[in-house]
Design a protein around this motif. Structure first.
Motif, PDB file in Angstrom:
ATOM      1  N   GLY A 166       0.817  -1.201   0.000  1.00  0.00           N
ATOM      2  CA  GLY A 166       0.000   0.000   0.000  1.00  0.00           C
ATOM      3  C   GLY A 166       0.854   1.256   0.000  1.00  0.00           C
ATOM      4  N   ILE A 167       0.558   2.150   0.909  1.00  0.00           N
ATOM      5  CA  ILE A 167       1.319   3.399   1.006  1.00  0.00           C
ATOM      6  C   ILE A 167       2.773   3.132   1.377  1.00  0.00           C
ATOM      7  CG2 ILE A 167       0.845   3.840   3.453  1.00  0.00           C
ATOM      8  CD1 ILE A 167       0.845   6.447   0.607  1.00  0.00           C
ATOM      9  N   GLY A 168       3.029   1.976   2.008  1.00  0.00           N
ATOM     10  CA  GLY A 168       4.408   1.602   2.342  1.00  0.00           C
ATOM     11  C   GLY A 168       5.287   1.470   1.108  1.00  0.00           C
ATOM     12  N   THR A 191       1.657  -3.011 -12.483  1.00  0.00           N
ATOM     13  CA  THR A 191       1.011  -3.781 -11.419  1.00  0.00           C
ATOM     14  C   THR A 191      -0.331  -4.320 -11.883  1.00  0.00           C
ATOM     15  OG1 THR A 191       0.301  -3.763  -9.100  1.00  0.00           O
ATOM     16  CG2 THR A 191      -0.158  -1.798 -10.391  1.00  0.00           C
ATOM     17  N   ASP A 192      -0.816  -5.337 -11.174  1.00  0.00           N
ATOM     18  CA  ASP A 192      -2.143  -5.897 -11.425  1.00  0.00           C
ATOM     19  C   ASP A 192      -3.120  -5.550 -10.307  1.00  0.00           C
ATOM     20  OD1 ASP A 192      -2.773  -8.668  -9.559  1.00  0.00           O
ATOM     21  OD2 ASP A 192      -0.803  -7.765  -9.473  1.00  0.00           O
ATOM     22  N   SER A 193      -2.631  -4.975  -9.212  1.00  0.00           N
ATOM     23  CA  SER A 193      -3.378  -4.988  -7.954  1.00  0.00           C
ATOM     24  C   SER A 193      -3.947  -3.627  -7.567  1.00  0.00           C
ATOM     25  CB  SER A 193      -2.473  -5.482  -6.822  1.00  0.00           C
ATOM     26  OG  SER A 193      -3.142  -5.419  -5.582  1.00  0.00           O
ATOM     27  N   ILE A 194      -5.198  -3.629  -7.147  1.00  0.00           N
ATOM     28  CA  ILE A 194      -5.817  -2.408  -6.639  1.00  0.00           C
ATOM     29  C   ILE A 194      -5.198  -1.987  -5.309  1.00  0.00           C
ATOM     30  CG2 ILE A 194      -7.677  -3.500  -5.297  1.00  0.00           C
ATOM     31  CD1 ILE A 194      -9.518  -1.258  -6.537  1.00  0.00           C
ATOM     32  N   ASN A 195      -4.546  -2.922  -4.625  1.00  0.00           N
ATOM     33  CA  ASN A 195      -3.845  -2.582  -3.389  1.00  0.00           C
ATOM     34  C   ASN A 195      -2.628  -1.691  -3.647  1.00  0.00           C
ATOM     35  OD1 ASN A 195      -5.454  -4.158  -1.453  1.00  0.00           O
ATOM     36  ND2 ASN A 195      -4.701  -5.904  -2.606  1.00  0.00           N
ATOM     37  N   ASP A 196      -2.232  -1.601  -4.924  1.00  0.00           N
ATOM     38  CA  ASP A 196      -1.122  -0.734  -5.304  1.00  0.00           C
ATOM     39  C   ASP A 196      -1.597   0.629  -5.785  1.00  0.00           C
ATOM     40  OD1 ASP A 196       1.047  -2.384  -4.733  1.00  0.00           O
ATOM     41  OD2 ASP A 196       0.904  -3.437  -6.646  1.00  0.00           O
ATOM     42  N   LEU A 197      -2.853   0.941  -5.520  1.00  0.00           N
ATOM     43  CA  LEU A 197      -3.406   2.217  -5.976  1.00  0.00           C
ATOM     44  C   LEU A 197      -2.583   3.423  -5.502  1.00  0.00           C
ATOM     45  CD1 LEU A 197      -5.655   3.437  -7.665  1.00  0.00           C
ATOM     46  CD2 LEU A 197      -7.077   3.544  -5.610  1.00  0.00           C
ATOM     47  N   PRO A 198      -2.073   3.443  -4.243  1.00  0.00           N
ATOM     48  CA  PRO A 198      -1.257   4.603  -3.833  1.00  0.00           C
ATOM     49  C   PRO A 198      -0.054   4.851  -4.746  1.00  0.00           C
ATOM     50  CG  PRO A 198      -1.902   3.332  -1.915  1.00  0.00           C
ATOM     51  CD  PRO A 198      -2.312   2.522  -3.115  1.00  0.00           C
ATOM     52  N   LEU A 199       0.628   3.770  -5.164  1.00  0.00           N
ATOM     53  CA  LEU A 199       1.791   3.949  -6.042  1.00  0.00           C
ATOM     54  C   LEU A 199       1.350   4.248  -7.473  1.00  0.00           C
ATOM     55  CD1 LEU A 199       4.764   4.157  -6.350  1.00  0.00           C
ATOM     56  CD2 LEU A 199       4.951   1.662  -6.319  1.00  0.00           C
ATOM     57  N   LEU A 200       0.207   3.718  -7.892  1.00  0.00           N
ATOM     58  CA  LEU A 200      -0.329   4.071  -9.212  1.00  0.00           C
ATOM     59  C   LEU A 200      -0.621   5.570  -9.284  1.00  0.00           C
ATOM     60  CD1 LEU A 200      -2.782   1.127 -10.023  1.00  0.00           C
ATOM     61  CD2 LEU A 200      -0.780   1.803 -11.370  1.00  0.00           C
ATOM     62  N   LEU A 201      -1.164   6.110  -8.198  1.00  0.00           N
ATOM     63  CA  LEU A 201      -1.464   7.541  -8.158  1.00  0.00           C
ATOM     64  C   LEU A 201      -0.185   8.373  -8.165  1.00  0.00           C
ATOM     65  CD1 LEU A 201      -4.338   7.500  -5.508  1.00  0.00           C
ATOM     66  CD2 LEU A 201      -4.585   7.983  -7.955  1.00  0.00           C
ATOM     67  N   ARG A 205       3.660   7.363 -15.070  1.00  0.00           N
ATOM     68  CA  ARG A 205       3.124   6.521 -16.148  1.00  0.00           C
ATOM     69  C   ARG A 205       2.734   5.182 -15.538  1.00  0.00           C
ATOM     70  NH1 ARG A 205       6.603   6.117 -21.560  1.00  0.00           N
ATOM     71  NH2 ARG A 205       8.118   5.178 -20.128  1.00  0.00           N
ATOM     72  N   ARG A 206       1.550   4.677 -15.929  1.00  0.00           N
ATOM     73  CA  ARG A 206       1.014   3.470 -15.294  1.00  0.00           C
ATOM     74  C   ARG A 206       0.746   2.384 -16.328  1.00  0.00           C
ATOM     75  NH1 ARG A 206      -1.120   8.919 -14.022  1.00  0.00           N
ATOM     76  NH2 ARG A 206      -0.941   9.128 -11.778  1.00  0.00           N
ATOM     77  N   PHE A 207       1.222   1.186 -16.018  1.00  0.00           N
ATOM     78  CA  PHE A 207       0.921   0.001 -16.823  1.00  0.00           C
ATOM     79  C   PHE A 207       0.123  -0.950 -15.941  1.00  0.00           C
ATOM     80  CE2 PHE A 207       4.574   1.907 -18.768  1.00  0.00           C
ATOM     81  CZ  PHE A 207       4.412   1.699 -20.138  1.00  0.00           C
ATOM     82  N   ILE A 208      -1.147  -1.136 -16.271  1.00  0.00           N
ATOM     83  CA  ILE A 208      -2.039  -1.934 -15.438  1.00  0.00           C
ATOM     84  C   ILE A 208      -2.228  -3.294 -16.116  1.00  0.00           C
ATOM     85  CG2 ILE A 208      -4.315  -2.009 -14.370  1.00  0.00           C
ATOM     86  CD1 ILE A 208      -4.273   1.107 -14.596  1.00  0.00           C
ATOM     87  N   VAL A 209      -1.774  -4.339 -15.436  1.00  0.00           N
ATOM     88  CA  VAL A 209      -1.639  -5.666 -16.049  1.00  0.00           C
ATOM     89  C   VAL A 209      -2.821  -6.559 -15.674  1.00  0.00           C
ATOM     90  CG1 VAL A 209      -0.146  -7.685 -16.278  1.00  0.00           C
ATOM     91  CG2 VAL A 209       0.867  -5.409 -15.916  1.00  0.00           C
ATOM     92  N   SER A 219      -8.890   2.926 -12.489  1.00  0.00           N
ATOM     93  CA  SER A 219      -7.856   3.418 -13.395  1.00  0.00           C
ATOM     94  C   SER A 219      -8.389   4.393 -14.434  1.00  0.00           C
ATOM     95  CB  SER A 219      -7.185   2.229 -14.110  1.00  0.00           C
ATOM     96  OG  SER A 219      -8.076   1.636 -15.052  1.00  0.00           O
ATOM     97  N   LEU A 220      -9.701   4.420 -14.651  1.00  0.00           N
ATOM     98  CA  LEU A 220     -10.274   5.335 -15.635  1.00  0.00           C
ATOM     99  C   LEU A 220      -9.996   6.792 -15.291  1.00  0.00           C
ATOM    100  CD1 LEU A 220     -13.741   3.641 -16.326  1.00  0.00           C
ATOM    101  CD2 LEU A 220     -11.694   3.613 -17.781  1.00  0.00           C
ATOM    102  N   LYS A 221      -9.742   7.051 -14.021  1.00  0.00           N
ATOM    103  CA  LYS A 221      -9.486   8.419 -13.567  1.00  0.00           C
ATOM    104  C   LYS A 221      -8.010   8.798 -13.682  1.00  0.00           C
ATOM    105  CE  LYS A 221     -13.271   8.103 -10.200  1.00  0.00           C
ATOM    106  NZ  LYS A 221     -13.639   8.188  -8.761  1.00  0.00           N
ATOM    107  N   LEU A 222      -7.172   7.833 -14.066  1.00  0.00           N
ATOM    108  CA  LEU A 222      -5.731   8.073 -14.114  1.00  0.00           C
ATOM    109  C   LEU A 222      -5.291   8.468 -15.516  1.00  0.00           C
ATOM    110  CD1 LEU A 222      -4.526   4.966 -12.066  1.00  0.00           C
ATOM    111  CD2 LEU A 222      -4.847   7.292 -11.211  1.00  0.00           C
ATOM    112  N   SER A 223      -4.413   9.462 -15.587  1.00  0.00           N
ATOM    113  CA  SER A 223      -3.813   9.819 -16.882  1.00  0.00           C
ATOM    114  C   SER A 223      -2.597   8.941 -17.138  1.00  0.00           C
ATOM    115  CB  SER A 223      -3.415  11.299 -16.871  1.00  0.00           C
ATOM    116  OG  SER A 223      -2.463  11.532 -15.846  1.00  0.00           O
TER     117      SER A 223
END
Length: 231
Positions: A166-168, A191-201, A205-209, A219-223
């Motif tokens: 998470g945030i860690g 990443t594949d995981s919604i638990n990684d949302l803090p790092l995705l934010l 650049r994000r690659f969602i697997v 992820s629709l809200k992410l540029s």
């Protein structure tokens, strides 16, 4: 020679200095990203089949997995449980079994699309919530990245938070960037995981697997996002 990002040219350029150019740091999750499966989950199943661990230990592990799926994961409790299992069954001394498990069960589950992306990057960091005991061996015997951050009670000795979840993950990434003296940098994250949302934010650049519906909606809200569906 590493490739660095030139703001003026909007491209990556070759250079050695970390002070005057911007480097792209490529961060990769491990489970269900570079590896198609949950490494720890498969490890516990195989260890049970090989009569290394008991059925009660396997059931307890699956209890934590259910909490993880339901967003009620307790990472410190899980870490303490795993460390007890490692000691009880003397797993650190079973190097032959670890190599066998990685070679027979994980090598065939490499996500080659993501793995090749990793190989093409100049500055790579594997960042996983998995226990250092297994994740470090997967990296050593299979992936070969120079840089990896896992979950470990020994992390504070190296200057990191013990829970890389998470945030860690964000905080440990910041520590790693500072330790490696990257003055100017951008981050891309696989990443594949919604638990990684803090790092995705946090990432540029994000690659969602192979995301599930919940992660796709978030992820629709992410540029600057790319959704990768792989076999």
């Amino acid at each position: 020679m590493k490739k660095y990002f030139s703001k003026e040219r909007n491209t990556f350029v070759k250079g050695r200095s970390k002070k005057n150019v911007k480097v792209m740091i490529s961060v990769f999750d491990l489970d269900k990203t570079i590896i198609k499966v949950d490494c720890e989950g498969l490890f516990y199943k195989v260890a049970y089949v090989k009569k290394i661990i008991s059925s009660s230990t396997l059931r307890e592990f699956f209890r934590f997995q259910e909490k993880y799926k339901n967003g009620k994961f307790e990472p410190m409790e899980h870490l303490e449980f795993q460390n007890k299992v490692i000691i009880k069954y003397k797993l650190r001394s079973r190097k032959g079994f670890l190599k066998y498990f990685i070679s027979k069960y994980l090598r065939k589950n490499l996500n080659w699309t993501v793995y090749n992306e990793m190989l093409s990057r100049e500055v790579v960091l594997i960042s996983t919530a998995s226990n250092h005991f297994l994740a470090s061996k997967v990296n050593k015997y299979l992936l070969g990245s120079k840089n990896i951050i896992c979950t470990s009670l020994d992390n504070p000795k190296r200057g990191y938070l013990p829970i890389n979840y998470g945030i860690g993950k964000c905080k440990n990434l910041d520590i790693w960037i500072k330790k490696n003296n990257y003055k100017l940098c951008e981050v891309e994250f696989f990443t594949d995981s919604i638990n990684d949302l803090p790092l995705l934010l946090k990432a540029n650049r994000r690659f969602i697997v192979n995301p599930d519906v919940k992660l796709i909606k978030k992820s629709l809200k992410l540029s600057n996002r790319i959704i990768l569906f792989t076999e």
